[in-house]
Design a protein around this motif. Structure first.
Motif: not given
Length: 522
Positions: A389-411
């Motif tokens: 886990a990151p030590r601080k809140p991130l401003d990015g999102e994991s690409l994994i769901p997008l790559i796997k096709g679980d979602v069609i967008s991240l942002h």
């Protein structure tokens, strides 16, 4: 707050994935080019004439290609800060060149990877605006080889080159601070001198050696080329010089005068004048584009060597390779952004839209993704893969769901922001397909043009950048040609309000070299 929800979710995901991650941790190689043009890779839909990148194309053919990938900044240092931390560097005052640095309070990808059990190394460029944590050995790297400046001479990498300059005029090396000459740095400050080679080849050999090192641990390699950044004054080697028909400019350390394009501290005592001529189109080089293409081809061949080494070592299937550029292409180095508007330094897409590929044969099927993504998403992706886990809140999102096709967008559900601060008075809000641009002052940049023989014309083309608020629909108008601000005033005001709300959450600009203790806003 939305980011806190994401932070807690990431903690839960990392906990849930830790068993899977520990059982099959991939090796990870991050490769960053420097100032690479958007049309200067063979795997894009629009490819500039003369581009030869068979190894990057091979990487893309078997990987995930992101058509709408963005750097966090139109300049390298701030973009690299965002990539390394997964966060907006404006949180600690890093808006443009020389600002922010890397605070000790920020966690880097390398620190996370070492915590996950990786052996780590950084090779190449490390330009992070100074700061308390500038040294790569403080980033979580076990080893490093490279330089901390914004550029370096590609070929003059020897202590003997330093001696030649100092013999001609004492103190001359200290003046060459924009494109330094001489040995690179290894680990804890040891000078690394090289003869008859160039930085691209050196970085390639070091990468291959690191990959081949026997260890029970997986590895994390951050390979950051200075190709194809200025100063591009000559071909990187003799073979490519002949292939592209580039004039020979041998460097004779004992010559009475070093002719242009070399800087001679006696014949041309004003170093900044030389730098403007060679690196800012002060004197357009007829062979500038050809020199750029030669350096690009060499970088591509080194990427090929890295990929071939993975296969030879039986590591290809279990290695995740990420490739991108730190920011958009620069006319000053003779890059080509194709149909993408403008260039490095500005927040039109030419300054921030970048090539991006992620390849992991064991887990990812080859595909092309059109969703908007950013460099900040890499930290979150590796966090999910490793289960750390990151030590601080991130401003990015994991690409994994997008790559796997679980979602069609991240942002699409949350706006993204760019801000170059007071130096440029230029900021951007991106919300779905809509992009709001603000520029305080008009600016005319100089762009090169080629003749029928692929040589750079002596007369440059002036390209104006508009001022004020500009609104673009990036799906319908990817070239940012049709300003819709007057026909959609309500959307302009809504997006402007989003920017203002985001900006008050960020820190004020601070000089990197003065930032020993930095107030970081979560």
């Amino acid at each position: 707050m939305k980011w806190m929800g994401r932070f807690l979710l990431s903690l839960a995901m990392c906990g849930a994935l830790s068993g899977f991650a520990q059982a099959s941790l991939p090796n990870v190689i991050v490769i960053l080019a420097d100032d690479l043009g958007y049309a200067d890779v063979g795997f894009h839909e629009v490819v500039a004439d003369g581009v030869h990148t068979p190894n990057l194309d091979r990487l893309a053919e078997s990987g995930v290609v992101f058509r709408n990938a963005y750097a966090a900044s139109p300049v390298c240092s701030n973009s690299r800060l965002a990539f390394s931390t997964g966060r907006y560097p404006q949180r600690w005052g890093a808006y443009f060149y020389g600002q922010g640095g890397l605070p000790t309070t920020e966690q880097t990808i390398a620190e996370m990877m070492r915590e996950a059990g990786y052996r780590t190394m950084k090779i190449g460029k490390n330009h992070l605006n100074r700061g308390a944590k500038e040294d790569p050995m403080k980033h979580g790297f076990d080893h490093w080889l490279g330089f901390t400046n914004h550029s370096w001479d590609f070929n003059l990498l020897s202590e003997k080159d330093v001696e030649a300059y100092e013999k001609k005029e004492a103190g001359s090396i200290a003046k060459a601070k924009m494109a330094p000459i001489g040995p690179l740095t290894r680990d804890n400050g040891e000078p690394a001198s090289f003869e008859n080679t160039n930085t691209t080849e050196v970085f390639g050999r070091e990468s291959v050696s690191f990959i081949k090192t026997e260890s029970e641990k997986p590895f994390y390699l951050q390979l950051e080329f200075n190709a194809v950044h200025t100063p591009l004054t000559r071909a990187p080697n003799e073979q490519l010089r002949k292939k592209y028909g580039i004039p020979d400019h041998p460097f004779d350390r004992d010559a009475k005068v070093w002719p242009y394009p070399y800087w001679d501290p006696v014949a041309q005592p004003e170093y900044n004048e030389w730098y403007d001529q060679t690196c800012h189109l002060g004197i357009p080089d007829p062979y500038g584009r050809k020199i750029y293409l030669a350096h690009l081809e060499l970088m591509d061949s080194v990427v090929g060597q890295v990929m071939d080494t993975l296969k030879e070592e039986g590591l290809d299937e279990k290695t995740l390779v990420f490739f991108s550029s730190d920011n958009g292409g620069s006319d000053q180095s003779y890059a080509n952004n194709g149909p993408v508007n403008a260039y490095k330094y500005c927040l039109m897409d030419g300054g921030i839209k970048v090539p991006m590929v992620v390849r992991w044969p064991r887990k990812f099927k080859a595909k092309t993704i059109d969703a908007v993504v950013t460099h900040r998403d890499i930290f979150a992706s590796l966090s999910e893969i490793t289960g750390v886990a990151p030590r601080k809140p991130l401003d990015g999102e994991s690409l994994i769901p997008l790559i796997k096709g679980d979602v069609i967008s991240l942002h699409d559900e949350e706006a993204m922001f760019w801000d170059s601060g007071k130096k440029r008075q230029n900021w951007v809000v991106r919300e779905g397909d809509w992009k709001l641009v603000y520029r305080e002052e008009s600016y005319d940049y100089q762009a090169y043009e080629l003749d029928e023989n692929g040589l750079v014309k002596s007369a440059l083309r002036t390209v104006p950048l508009a001022t004020g608020l500009q609104l673009y629909n990036m799906d319908a108008d990817p070239g940012e040609l049709n300003n819709l601000s007057t026909s959609h005033p309500e959307r302009v005001e809504e997006m402007k309000a989003l920017y203002e709300k985001w900006r008050v959450q960020m820190a004020d600009p601070v000089r990197g070299k003065k930032a020993t203790i930095i107030q970081v806003k979560l």
